[in-house]
Design an enzyme around this catalytic site. Structure first.
Site, PDB file in Angstrom:
ATOM      1  CG  PHE A 166      -0.355   0.420   2.512  1.00 47.29           C
ATOM      2  CD1 PHE A 166      -0.459   1.720   2.957  1.00 47.29           C
ATOM      3  CD2 PHE A 166       0.296  -0.496   3.330  1.00 47.29           C
ATOM      4  CE1 PHE A 166       0.073   2.117   4.175  1.00 47.29           C
ATOM      5  CE2 PHE A 166       0.839  -0.112   4.550  1.00 47.29           C
ATOM      6  CZ  PHE A 166       0.727   1.199   4.984  1.00 47.29           C
ATOM      7  CE  LYS A 167       3.968   1.058   5.276  1.00 49.80           C
ATOM      8  NZ  LYS A 167       4.932   0.778   6.337  1.00 49.80           N
TER       9      LYS A 167
END
Length: 563
Positions: A166-167
């Site tokens: 997700f980063k």
């Protein structure tokens, strides 16, 4: 005034002629800073000005630093007083139902709309739109963050970026933002970040090969998954430096904060942050909360709850900002693993540090959640004095407590649950068996938290109620990044994307160092070339500007002398 103190007036003329010399002897960074003073909001918003600036200013949660611009906030990372930077206010997009006008936008277009609320006019609209479009070109799914219905929940898949976590959503954009500001101002930066796994690889992906950037990533030796370590250490670009710290993630994070609190070192090496202490990270993550809502409710006629696997509190804080901005959010669920400092706070109001346990969800193996301070700032009614006192107490004793009234407000903002290792394993196995869907161990914590907390949710969250509501779990990483945990849970390996499979044969480079700030500091000093010389790079534009300034100053001086 003319006619008074003539000697001083005459003496000032040669000093005026020396102005271009002074500028010529100043480094570009100082020159730019000097000129920018006239663009400060205090000047632009004066009563004599006809222009009202469209700026969002930022301040420290601990109160000693106010009125930072967005650009300053991006590069400052941690405030000099040890606090985190927050916007002066949270934009309300419900006015004139603005948020409903965004429902048909593509992801990068929506990212622009949300970012512009915090960036203001510091980046021209056309430039910001290009930056956002560029940031999501490497994602493999057309929707960037698609959502899939699995059983009775929606899974927001945040792992379609370059490093399958997700980063990527925030760090691809932050890398482009860094490069944009650095090239525009002819500056350099030394990025220092701590990672429990995914931040490091995502930061490196966003910053490798970027001009005017040196990137140092600290990760705890033996406490990230083999794939996560390969993703970081196999990037051999000259500006990327991986450090395996002989300790825990909390040690890495503490070292980074220590470096940022050394103001002389921070200034000399132009330190910048990629961890979620950098507000830009949070800002970019707000986008996928809105985007997922629009995909489920294209008519903007429902409510949505989110269960967020979290360790450092950044991802769920973005959801909190989305809710405060006006997104119809019913519940925000804090899902932790056995390192449950956050869960314990929402149970009894005590935020207390314990020894970090190693689990199958290493990105959540965190004893102190850095971003929690931002939430506490809002929980305490924006009272920075109270927050500073509480954080000072916590730093001394490792414990922060709130009263019953404050805890009640916190429970209205968030639900929380802890997922044990046994529950995590069971959840992965169940979803693979029942739905043929593979969860990574972090996402499994989020799914398990939903199951635990159903009885605490408002009736509208019950499917039987007939209300338009959707429960969304954020899938924070591709299951193949944690293959050993997945195989242990269900006996089957997750399909390995080519981007991960190809890592196994790549050469690696990293340095193992002791968990001490002075050791890391010396390593940075020995690695980064002459910080003064490397940062004061003159270009043709500088020489043309200085020549023009010299000519103009000389002309003004001659006119004054003649007069």
């Amino acid at each position: 005034p003319q006619g008074k103190v003539p000697g001083a007036a005459i003496a000032s003329r040669p000093l005026l002629l020396l102005l271009p010399v002074a500028y010529a002897l100043s480094p570009p960074r100082s020159l730019a800073s000097g000129l920018r003073i006239f663009q400060h909001p205090r000047f632009l918003s004066s009563s004599n000005s006809t222009h009202t600036p469209r700026k969002m200013l930022f301040r420290s949660t601990r109160g000693n630093f106010l009125d930072m611009t967005f650009e300053q906030a991006v590069f400052e990372g941690l405030a000099p007083d040890g606090g985190l930077l927050v916007p002066h206010f949270i934009p309300d997009v419900r006015k004139n139902e603005e948020w409903k006008k965004w429902k048909d936008l593509k992801f990068h277009e929506l990212a622009y709309e949300i970012a512009s609320k915090f960036v203001g006019d510091e980046i021209p609209q056309a430039d910001l739109k290009k930056l956002m479009k560029k940031s999501y070109e490497k994602f493999t799914h057309d929707e960037v963050v698609p959502t899939r219905t699995v059983g009775d929940v929606e899974i927001m898949e945040l792992f379609h970026g370059p490093t399958f976590a997700f980063k990527d959503v925030a760090l691809q954009a932050l890398g482009n933002l860094f490069e944009y500001f650095l090239l525009r101002n002819n500056k350099r930066i030394t990025v220092v970040g701590a990672t429990s796994g995914d931040t490091g690889s995502a930061a490196i992906s966003g910053l490798s090969g970027k001009k005017n950037v040196e990137c140092f990533i600290l990760f705890p030796e033996g406490r990230v998954s083999p794939i996560q370590q390969l993703q970081m250490t196999s990037v051999l670009d000259d500006n990327v430096h991986c450090i395996a710290v002989q300790g825990t993630f909390d040690d890495c994070q503490s070292i980074v904060k220590n470096l940022f609190c050394d103001l002389n070192f921070k200034k000399t090496y132009s330190l910048g942050a990629v961890n979620s202490i950098n507000f830009a990270r949070i800002m970019f993550q707000i986008t996928y909360y809105f985007y997922t809502y629009y995909k489920k409710f294209p008519n903007c006629d429902g409510t949505m709850s989110f269960s967020v696997p979290t360790g450092n509190y950044g991802d769920i804080l973005a959801g909190y900002y989305a809710k405060k901005m006006g997104l119809p959010v019913q519940h925000l669920i804090v899902a932790t693993n056995e390192n449950d400092i956050l869960n314990r706070f929402f149970l009894d109001g005590k935020y207390s540090q314990l020894t970090v346990m190693q689990t199958s969800s290493p990105s959540m193996d965190i004893g102190i959640s850095s971003n929690f301070e931002r939430y506490l700032f809002y929980l305490f009614g924006n009272n920075n004095t109270k927050l500073a006192q509480q954080m000072a107490t916590f730093n001394q004793s490792g414990v922060l407590e709130v009263d019953e009234a404050t805890l009640k407000r916190a429970k209205n903002d968030f639900l929380a649950a802890k997922c044990t290792e046994a529950q995590c394993k069971e959840t992965i196995a169940k979803y693979h068996k029942d739905h043929n869907y593979m969860l990574d161990p972090h996402t499994a914590c989020g799914v398990n938290a939903v199951q635990q907390l159903k009885h605490k949710m408002v009736p509208a969250c019950n499917a039987a109620s007939g209300a338009k509501h959707s429960m969304v779990v954020l899938a924070t990483a591709h299951p193949a990044k944690f293959s050993s945990a997945v195989v242990a849970a269900c006996g089957v390996e997750a399909d390995m994307p080519a981007g991960l499979r190809d890592l196994r044969d790549k050469p690696v480079r990293f340095t193992v160092l002791a968990p001490k700030a002075p050791t890391i500091k010396e390593y940075i000093k020995s690695t980064v070339p002459d910080p003064t010389g490397s940062r004061n790079v003159y270009t043709t534009k500088h020489y043309l500007f200085l020549a023009s300034l010299s000519a103009a100053s000389a002309l003004v001086g001659m006119l004054l002398a003649k007069k």
